[in-house]
Each structure stands twice: as C-alpha cells, then as structure tokens.
Design an enzyme around this catalytic site. Structure first.
Site, PDB file in Angstrom:
ATOM      1  N   ASP A  13       0.811  -1.226   0.000  1.00 32.23           N
ATOM      2  CA  ASP A  13       0.000   0.000   0.000  1.00 32.23           C
ATOM      3  C   ASP A  13       0.839   1.268   0.000  1.00 32.23           C
ATOM      4  OD1 ASP A  13      -2.250  -1.659   0.095  1.00 32.23           O
ATOM      5  OD2 ASP A  13      -2.232  -1.692   2.283  1.00 32.23           O
ATOM      6  N   LYS A  16       1.827   1.979  -5.085  1.00 39.33           N
ATOM      7  CA  LYS A  16       2.403   1.390  -6.317  1.00 39.33           C
ATOM      8  C   LYS A  16       1.482   1.595  -7.520  1.00 39.33           C
ATOM      9  CE  LYS A  16       2.487  -2.532  -4.247  1.00 39.33           C
ATOM     10  NZ  LYS A  16       2.112  -2.091  -2.886  1.00 39.33           N
ATOM     11  N   LYS A  18      -0.646   4.070  -8.197  1.00 42.63           N
ATOM     12  CA  LYS A  18      -0.494   5.426  -8.738  1.00 42.63           C
ATOM     13  C   LYS A  18       0.831   5.567  -9.494  1.00 42.63           C
ATOM     14  CE  LYS A  18       0.785  10.066  -8.018  1.00 42.63           C
ATOM     15  NZ  LYS A  18       0.620  11.411  -7.526  1.00 42.63           N
ATOM     16  N   ALA A  39      -3.896  -8.029  -3.461  1.00 37.27           N
ATOM     17  CA  ALA A  39      -3.452  -6.677  -3.784  1.00 37.27           C
ATOM     18  C   ALA A  39      -4.652  -5.764  -4.021  1.00 37.27           C
ATOM     19  CB  ALA A  39      -2.582  -6.707  -5.039  1.00 37.27           C
ATOM     20  N   GLY A  40      -4.449  -4.498  -3.743  1.00 39.16           N
ATOM     21  CA  GLY A  40      -5.441  -3.484  -4.081  1.00 39.16           C
ATOM     22  C   GLY A  40      -4.692  -2.250  -4.507  1.00 39.16           C
ATOM     23  N   HIS A  41      -4.747  -1.932  -5.784  1.00 38.62           N
ATOM     24  CA  HIS A  41      -3.989  -0.808  -6.324  1.00 38.62           C
ATOM     25  C   HIS A  41      -4.945   0.277  -6.802  1.00 38.62           C
ATOM     26  CE1 HIS A  41      -0.410  -3.726  -7.200  1.00 38.62           C
ATOM     27  NE2 HIS A  41      -0.723  -3.643  -5.934  1.00 38.62           N
ATOM     28  N   THR A 129      -5.823 -11.758   3.849  1.00 37.74           N
ATOM     29  CA  THR A 129      -6.969 -11.147   3.164  1.00 37.74           C
ATOM     30  C   THR A 129      -8.070 -12.188   2.914  1.00 37.74           C
ATOM     31  OG1 THR A 129      -5.960 -11.587   1.019  1.00 37.74           O
ATOM     32  CG2 THR A 129      -5.500  -9.432   2.008  1.00 37.74           C
ATOM     33  N   ARG A 143       3.084 -28.994  -5.446  1.00 39.53           N
ATOM     34  CA  ARG A 143       2.722 -29.645  -6.717  1.00 39.53           C
ATOM     35  C   ARG A 143       1.323 -30.255  -6.709  1.00 39.53           C
ATOM     36  NH1 ARG A 143       8.073 -32.685  -6.253  1.00 39.53           N
ATOM     37  NH2 ARG A 143       7.398 -32.274  -4.112  1.00 39.53           N
ATOM     38  N   GLN A 224       2.152  -5.940  -3.051  1.00 35.27           N
ATOM     39  CA  GLN A 224       2.656  -6.029  -1.676  1.00 35.27           C
ATOM     40  C   GLN A 224       3.986  -5.259  -1.541  1.00 35.27           C
ATOM     41  OE1 GLN A 224       1.624  -9.475  -3.055  1.00 35.27           O
ATOM     42  NE2 GLN A 224      -0.373  -8.655  -2.558  1.00 35.27           N
ATOM     43  N   GLY A 302     -10.826  -3.262   3.413  1.00 35.58           N
ATOM     44  CA  GLY A 302     -11.424  -2.144   4.143  1.00 35.58           C
ATOM     45  C   GLY A 302     -10.943  -2.024   5.582  1.00 35.58           C
TER      46      GLY A 302
END
Ligand code: GDP
Ligand code: IMO
Ligand code: MG
Length: 431
Positions: A13, A16, A18, A39-41, A129, A143, A224, A302
C-alpha cells in the site's frame, strides 16, 4: 526506457498503483509478476477512481498491452468481475494476456485460508486477506496446483480434480469436520471460467522475451512490499510470494539481465494491515492523524491500516534486496501540518545500534527504534500541491526538501519522484 520494475519497499500500500500509472505513460507493456487479488492498487485520474486487484494498472491505458504473469495466482471469478467492471466503465479490453502457467485460486483454497486463520486463533493469526493466497501458493510449491491451462481443457481439469479433491476434502474435514467440496461443481464452474478466459491465455514468457528483444518498453508492476516477501519479510506474518525484484524473473519467465531498472515505492511513513510486528507503530494521536489524513483503510478488505513513522531500517533492507536504482516518495502530503516528524534511522538492540533488519521476530521484539527528528512544514491545499508539482522541486517547502535529502542520504539511492496527492498531476517528477 527498456524494462523497469516498480516494487513496494514496506508492508504494501505504498502507492504502487499510482506510481505504476505514472511510469506507464512511457511503457508499451505493463506486467504483474506475483501476488493475486490480495493486492489493491488505486489510481486516481481526474474525478475517476480505479481499484485493481488482479488487472495490471495499465489496463486504463487501452493502447498498452497488459500481462498477468505465471507468478500471479488468479481467482477467475474475481478477474472476470474486474473485467466486467472495467468494461462497464467504457474500456474495451482487447489488450490482456494471461499466462497459461499461472496457478488458479480454487474455491477450496479460499475456504482453507479462512479455516487455517481460525485454527491459529486471534492472537497468532496472520490476518490474511482470506482470498486463498497462501493455500494456492502452498499447493503450487507442493505440486498440488491447478494451472490456467488446465481450465481450458475439461478432460485435463477433470483428471486433475480427481486427484486433488479427495486430498483437499480430507484437509478441510480435519479443520471443520463438515464442509464438503464437490468435484462436479468445481468442474462445471471452473470449466466455464476457462471458456470465458481462454481468449486471453498464452505463453506470456515467449511474448515478453520477444517484446524486450525488440526494444519495447516494459513495466513490471509489483504487489505487496519487501516486508511481506515470504523469505525476507516478517515471516510468518508475510504473504506467500516473492515481492522483491527477483520475483520478476521467476514470475514472468525472463532472465535477470532483462530487468534493466528497479524503482522502489516508499510511503513517507509506514503502514501495515493484519498481524505481525511494526517497530515504529504509533497508537497515539499522530497515528490517528496518519490514518485519517492518509485514508489508510485497506483497498481490498477495508480494514484500518496500522500506522507509524518512516522506518529506514526497513527501507534500506528493501534497497538491498531489490537492488533499487531509485526511489519514489509517496503520500508526503499526509505529513503536512504535523508539529515535527520523526524518522527511524536504526534499531537499538541490547544496548547497541543495528541497521540490519533481524530475521527472528523474537530478536525484532527486543529492537527499539532510534529516531531522528526533523522540522515539519505548513499544510498546503490540493491546488497548492498541484501548483508545486507543476513548478517542480524548487517550489516545495524548504523543510520538505530537507526531509527528502535526509532520506536520500540515508538510503544511498536517488529520489526520482515525489507524490503530493493521489492524482496523476500531483507528482513532482525529477527524472
Ligand atoms: P498500492 O497497493 O501500493 O497500490 O497502494 P493503495 O492503492 O492500496 O494505497 C495507496 C492509497 O493512497 C490510495 O488510496 C491512493 O489513491 C493514495 N495515494 C497514492 N499516492 C498518494 C499521495 O501522494 N498522497 C495521498 N494523499 N494519497 C496518495
Ligand atoms: P498491495 O499490493 C498490504 C497482507 C495481509 C496479511 C498478509 C498475508 O495492495 O500493496 P495474504 O492474503 O497475502 O495471505 O495476507 O499480507 N497483504 C497486504 N497488505 N497490501 C497488500 O497488497 C497486501 N497483500 C497482502 O494483510 O497481513
Ligand atoms: Mg494496496
């Protein structure tokens, strides 16, 4: 430009999304190499806000090609929703390539993620998450995984599920004694996903190597941050992939000589979501200031992010692990209006100063941050920030320039961009 990797240097966070969007202007291709929809970009363009979990940030620039590499774990349900959402906003997606070797997050991986966290208990849980990331990477290395190419062929998928469903059923029963998974349901659901995604699927390593050899500009978008890397982060409070620049090679199928530049994104303070140590954490009103002014709530879950002062022991660890060529400082505007600013330059461990981040969390718990205190600057409005960005570095407040010089000197790498706000224009470009 050649190829450039953009990686997080802290606990994720850092901004990245932006920064990838800013660098993407000069790129032909933007590729994700690890992580999944943990991830949340976020990207802000004028009044539009975009939040991406699996799609590379370049997707909002339709003239570019975007790639989801083999190192990414893909939840097809989430990816299809994200594609539907972006198409509903008027973007035509004809520029996406997905690696046939990427591993698939199955519904039982998500179930297991929740059950494993529950079994660790409140005090020891990682605070994942719950998107199935750990169990999917675990199955990949063990595997027991299912790859994107398996979804394209119903017979392949059926054979794979025959082998795997009984194993995972046993594991699930061991945790909760009740949840059932059905091979037929999984086969129907995931064959349908495969049908919908097949037009995007290819050998992305072949595509990328050819593009790089032809001199195309390629951006590698990290997810991350270094402290969540499964080897170099605060293990076991990490994610399950290699978030550092070495992950680019493995996660995209290119050799190290083809990673030309590496840029680290550094938030001007520190945040982390979930459990695990955070040496410079602030639980006072300054922590509150960073949370509120920084809007520090997880893009994916959130959850409020834990906040603290900038930790240069952490960022130097990231400089070394990633071979950073330069850094970008983000969210410096969030420090506006604080009385003074502290930066952790070292840890005190058993009476001595150390500058290396320990591997053992019990040793880390004995470390106390050693702070330097720097002067702060006056608050400025968004309009004033935009004006400063336009006028360039010299227009920044003097105390901010001192803060930036201090960081640069301590890290030993140049700062090549400073972000003063979430928007594209709120960026001082020093390249
Ligand atoms: P990522 O996961 O590294 O892409 O970062 P996130 O998108 O999860 O979180 C960064 C948040 O900060 C987002 O809401 C961005 O819009 C916002 N942001 C990015 N750069 C800046 C900045 O320089 N200043 C401020 N105030 N917000 C920023
Ligand atoms: P971006 O790309 C911040 C954290 C989770 C948890 C740990 C393990 O937006 O920077 P996982 O679901 O991966 O097994 O969770 O990692 N985490 C992140 N924290 N930003 C992220 O991604 C994260 N992805 C995972 O909160 O502590
Ligand atoms: Mg994020």
């Amino acid at each position: 430009m050649g190829t450039t990797a953009i990686v997080g240097t802290q606990w994720g966070d850092e901004g990245k999304g932006k920064i990838t969007d800013v660098y993407a202007e000069d790129a032909d291709i933007i590729a994700r190499f690890q992580g999944g929809n943990n991830a949340g970009h976020t990207i802000v363009v004028k009044d539009e806000v975009y939040k991406f979990h699996l799609l590379p940030s370049g997707i909002i620039r339709p003239e570019k090609t975007v790639v989801i590499g083999n190192g990414v774990v893909i939840d097809p349900e989430v990816l299809l929703k994200e594609l539907g959402d972006i198409e509903a906003r008027g973007f035509k997606v004809n520029n996406l390539l997905i690696s046939d070797r990427a591993h698939v997050i199955m519904s039982y991986h998500k179930l297991l993620d929740g059950l494993q966290e529950q079994s660790l208990g409140e005090a020891k849980k990682i605070g994942t998450t719950k998107r199935g990331i750990g169990p999917t990477y675990g199955d990949k290395i063990g595997r027991y995984g299912i790859r994107i190419h398996d979804l394209i062929d119903e017979k392949d998928l059926s054979e794979r599920l025959d082998a795997l469903v009984p194993l995972r059923q046993r594991m699930i029963f061991a945790y909760d004694g009740e949840s059932k998974i059905s091979k037929e349901e999984l086969l129907d659901k995931y064959t349908e996903y495969g049908r919908k995604l097949s037009k995007y699927v290819t050998d992305t390593s072949v595509f990328l190597n050819k593009a790089i050899d032809e001199g195309k500009n390629v951006l590698f978008e990290g997810a991350q941050g270094a402290m969540l890397d499964v080897d170099f982060g605060t293990y076991p409070y990490t994610t399950s992939s290699h978030t550092v620049s070495g992950g680019v090679c493995i996660g995209l199928g290119i050799g190290p000589k083809k990673v030309h530049r590496v840029i680290g994104v550094v938030k001007a303070y520190t945040t982390r979501v979930g459990g695990g140590p955070l040496p410079t954490e602030l639980t006072d009103e300054i922590g509150e200031h960073l949370l509120n002014k920084g809007g520090e709530y997880g893009t994916t879950t959130g959850r409020p992010r834990r906040c603290g002062w900038l930790d240069l022991v952490v960022v130097r660890h990231a400089v070394r692990l990633n071979s950073l060529d330069a850094v970008v400082i983000t969210k410096i505007d969030v420090l506006n209006g604080l009385k003074n600013i502290k930066v952790c330059r070292a840890y005190e461990l058993d009476g001595k100063e150390t500058v290396n981040f320990p591997s053992n969390l019990k040793v880390l718990a004995r470390c106390k941050p050693v702070y330097d205190e720097l002067a702060s600057w006056d608050d400025f409005s968004k309009e004033e920030g935009l004006k400063m960005a336009e006028e360039g570095y010299d227009a920044l407040p003097n105390e901010m320039k001192v803060y930036l010089k201090y960081i640069e000197k301590n890290l030993g790498v140049p700062i090549e961009m400073v972000s003063l706000g979430p928007g594209r224009g709120e960026t001082v470009d020093l390249r």
